[in-house]
Write an enzyme that holds these catalytic residues in place. Structure first.
Site, PDB file in Angstrom:
ATOM      1  N   ILE A  88      -1.727   8.321   5.926  1.00 52.72           N
ATOM      2  CA  ILE A  88      -1.639   7.550   7.004  1.00 52.72           C
ATOM      3  C   ILE A  88      -0.674   7.895   7.943  1.00 52.72           C
ATOM      4  CG2 ILE A  88      -1.605   5.169   7.703  1.00 52.72           C
ATOM      5  CD1 ILE A  88      -2.368   4.250   4.758  1.00 52.72           C
ATOM      6  N   ASP A 113      10.132  13.236   5.680  1.00 57.09           N
ATOM      7  CA  ASP A 113       9.357  13.257   4.446  1.00 57.09           C
ATOM      8  C   ASP A 113       9.997  14.251   3.491  1.00 57.09           C
ATOM      9  OD1 ASP A 113       6.841  13.905   2.942  1.00 57.09           O
ATOM     10  OD2 ASP A 113       5.895  12.782   4.368  1.00 57.09           O
ATOM     11  N   SER A 131       0.656  -3.838   2.116  1.00 59.45           N
ATOM     12  CA  SER A 131      -0.533  -3.890   1.432  1.00 59.45           C
ATOM     13  C   SER A 131      -1.430  -5.166   1.155  1.00 59.45           C
ATOM     14  CB  SER A 131      -0.438  -3.043   0.145  1.00 59.45           C
ATOM     15  OG  SER A 131      -1.494  -3.201  -0.505  1.00 59.45           O
ATOM     16  N   TYR A 163       4.029  -1.603  -8.006  1.00 58.35           N
ATOM     17  CA  TYR A 163       3.769  -1.017  -6.700  1.00 58.35           C
ATOM     18  C   TYR A 163       3.572  -2.187  -5.809  1.00 58.35           C
ATOM     19  CZ  TYR A 163       1.169   0.467  -2.524  1.00 58.35           C
ATOM     20  OH  TYR A 163       0.732   0.251  -1.219  1.00 58.35           O
ATOM     21  N   LYS A 165       5.954  -3.925  -2.361  1.00 59.51           N
ATOM     22  CA  LYS A 165       5.454  -4.203  -1.107  1.00 59.51           C
ATOM     23  C   LYS A 165       6.069  -5.748  -0.769  1.00 59.51           C
ATOM     24  CE  LYS A 165       3.854  -0.392  -0.047  1.00 59.51           C
ATOM     25  NZ  LYS A 165       4.681   0.270   1.033  1.00 59.51           N
ATOM     26  N   TYR A 210      -2.181  -3.369   4.629  1.00 53.48           N
ATOM     27  CA  TYR A 210      -3.631  -2.650   4.747  1.00 53.48           C
ATOM     28  C   TYR A 210      -4.457  -3.158   3.734  1.00 53.48           C
ATOM     29  CZ  TYR A 210       0.016   0.997   6.360  1.00 53.48           C
ATOM     30  OH  TYR A 210       0.815   1.642   6.941  1.00 53.48           O
ATOM     31  N   PHE A 211      -5.772  -2.984   4.234  1.00 50.42           N
ATOM     32  CA  PHE A 211      -6.927  -3.127   3.176  1.00 50.42           C
ATOM     33  C   PHE A 211      -7.072  -1.763   2.573  1.00 50.42           C
ATOM     34  CE2 PHE A 211      -7.514  -7.754   2.924  1.00 50.42           C
ATOM     35  CZ  PHE A 211      -6.519  -8.238   3.800  1.00 50.42           C
ATOM     36  N   ASN A 212      -8.318  -1.251   2.527  1.00 49.82           N
ATOM     37  CA  ASN A 212      -8.453   0.061   1.745  1.00 49.82           C
ATOM     38  C   ASN A 212      -8.773   1.103   2.814  1.00 49.82           C
ATOM     39  OD1 ASN A 212      -8.940  -2.120  -0.056  1.00 49.82           O
ATOM     40  ND2 ASN A 212      -9.707  -0.497  -1.217  1.00 49.82           N
ATOM     41  N   LEU A 255     -11.886   5.187  -4.494  1.00 50.48           N
ATOM     42  CA  LEU A 255     -13.509   5.011  -4.726  1.00 50.48           C
ATOM     43  C   LEU A 255     -14.015   6.152  -3.641  1.00 50.48           C
ATOM     44  CD1 LEU A 255     -16.026   3.831  -5.620  1.00 50.48           C
ATOM     45  CD2 LEU A 255     -15.671   2.256  -3.781  1.00 50.48           C
ATOM     46  N   ARG A 266     -11.527  -2.207 -14.511  1.00 46.51           N
ATOM     47  CA  ARG A 266      -9.997  -1.463 -14.455  1.00 46.51           C
ATOM     48  C   ARG A 266      -9.057  -2.590 -14.323  1.00 46.51           C
ATOM     49  NH1 ARG A 266      -9.087   2.354  -9.532  1.00 46.51           N
ATOM     50  NH2 ARG A 266      -9.001   0.318  -8.071  1.00 46.51           N
TER      51      ARG A 266
END
Ligand code: UDP
Length: 339
Positions: free
Chosen positions: A13, A32, A126, A151, A155, A179-181, A202, A297
């Site tokens: 992103i 980074d 997230s 994780y 957030k 964020y979504f996906n 996915l 999962r």
């Protein structure tokens, strides 16, 4: 033009957001440590943008390195903070790695830059902070649950740290984007998701099956209370998400925020089941996807999709990319990676 520090600007992103910032004339400095991205991204950003951002290979937990960056760069008007570990399964296996890195990175960044006269920050959060939501679509008013994974908890705790810091520092303003996906890749085919290590998401996995890299997709559970029994998610194109960051930054830099800490959902506003995504991919690409149903999962929420009215009303942001484009650009990127 404003000078923006983008931590994690070499990642998925982050790199798309850097491209958008450069195209809008922002000056960009990237920090980074390359723990989950590859050096070639720098040249690709330059190829797309015609400009090469200043790049520091440093860890945001390293206060001394950040301080040196600050002294060298002088003025920084805003920060977009992406740098964080992001694998849910790894965080369950090694929670301290996640708490150490994700919280330390944020705190160090605030210690080094937070005392500046007017600093604006966009934070990478997230939808995991909502857990299994009670109301769909999920608005920002939805209650925050105990996060399912370490994780997700980093957030949630990071948002709390940012809130407290914004309350205590008048000159600090922050937007947390939940964020979504995120899926898809840049239209140039030059940048996309290329994690170091394993792929868990996915749509990239479907693309790997289509490209012949994997035999079959495992569909994790088909006994959820959804239209076909598989989980519902809200997929958002990474280029749309990059635009959302630039909108959030513009909004803060123009002092349009009411509160020092604001949160916005960043999704498409539409939910699709896993099998709907498989069918949409097959239709868009003309390629049959082999899949088998596997057990659920652990930690997966049943259905998650966003109410995006707040970000539309306040930031003037709307997603523009179609689902077909999200799926096909992911697949095209996968083919480039395979090459
Ligand atoms: N999923 C799946 N098989 C996979 C990867 C994911 O069935 O190999 C499902 C997963 O259970 C979830 C959805 O696809 O319902 C999206 O998962 P992803 O890991 O992409 O994102 P998440 O929603 O977990 O952040």
């Amino acid at each position: 033009m404003a000078k923006i520090l983008v931590t994690g600007g070499n990642g998925f992103i982050g790199s798309h957001t850097v491209v958008e910032l450069l195209s809008q004339g922002y000056e960009v400095v990237i920090a980074d440590n390359l723990c989950n991205s590859k050096p070639y991204v720098q040249e690709r950003i330059a190829k797309i943008s015609g400009k090469k951002p200043v790049f520091y290979q440093i860890d945001v937990c390293d206060a001394e390195a950040l301080q040196q960056l600050k002294e060298k760069e002088g003025r920084i008007d805003g920060i977009i903070h992406f740098a964080a570990h992001l694998f849910v399964d790894e965080s369950v296996a090694n929670p301290l790695k996640y708490y150490r890195n994700n919280l330390d990175g944020l705190i160090t960044l605030l210690e080094v830059f937070g005392g500046e006269k007017d600093i604006k920050m966009v934070f990478s959060s997230s939808c995991t902070v909502y857990g299994n939501p009670e109301t769909l679509p999920i608005s920002e008013q939805e209650s925050i649950k105990k996060a399912v994974s370490p994780y997700g908890n980093t957030k949630k705790v990071s948002e709390e740290i940012l809130y407290d810091f914004a309350v205590s520092h008048n000159n600090f303003n922050v937007i947390s984007l939940r964020y979504f996906n995120p899926i898809g890749a840049h239209g140039s085919g030059l940048i996309g998701e290329d994690p170091i290590g394993h792929q868990t998401h996915l749509v990239p996995i479907i693309s790997e099956v289509a490209a012949g890299k994997r035999a079959a997709l495992k569909v994790f559970g088909n006994d959820y209370q959804t239209k076909d029994g598989t989980c519902v998610r809200d997929y958002i194109h990474v280029v749309d998400l990059a635009h959302a960051h630039v909108k959030a930054l513009d909004y803060l830099l123009n002092d349009k925020n009411n509160d020092a800490f604001e949160v916005y959902n960043a999704g498409s506003g539409t939910g699709y089941t896993v099998l709907e995504i498989v069918a949409a991919f097959e239709k868009a690409s003309g390629i049959k996807i082999n899949y088998e149903v596997a057990p659920r999962r652990p930690g997966d929420a049943e259905a998650v999709f966003a109410d995006i009215s707040a970000i539309g009303n306040r930031l003037g942001w709307q997603p523009a990319e179609s689902l077909d484009n999200m799926l096909l650009s992911t697949y095209n990127w996968e083919k480039n990676l395979t090459k």
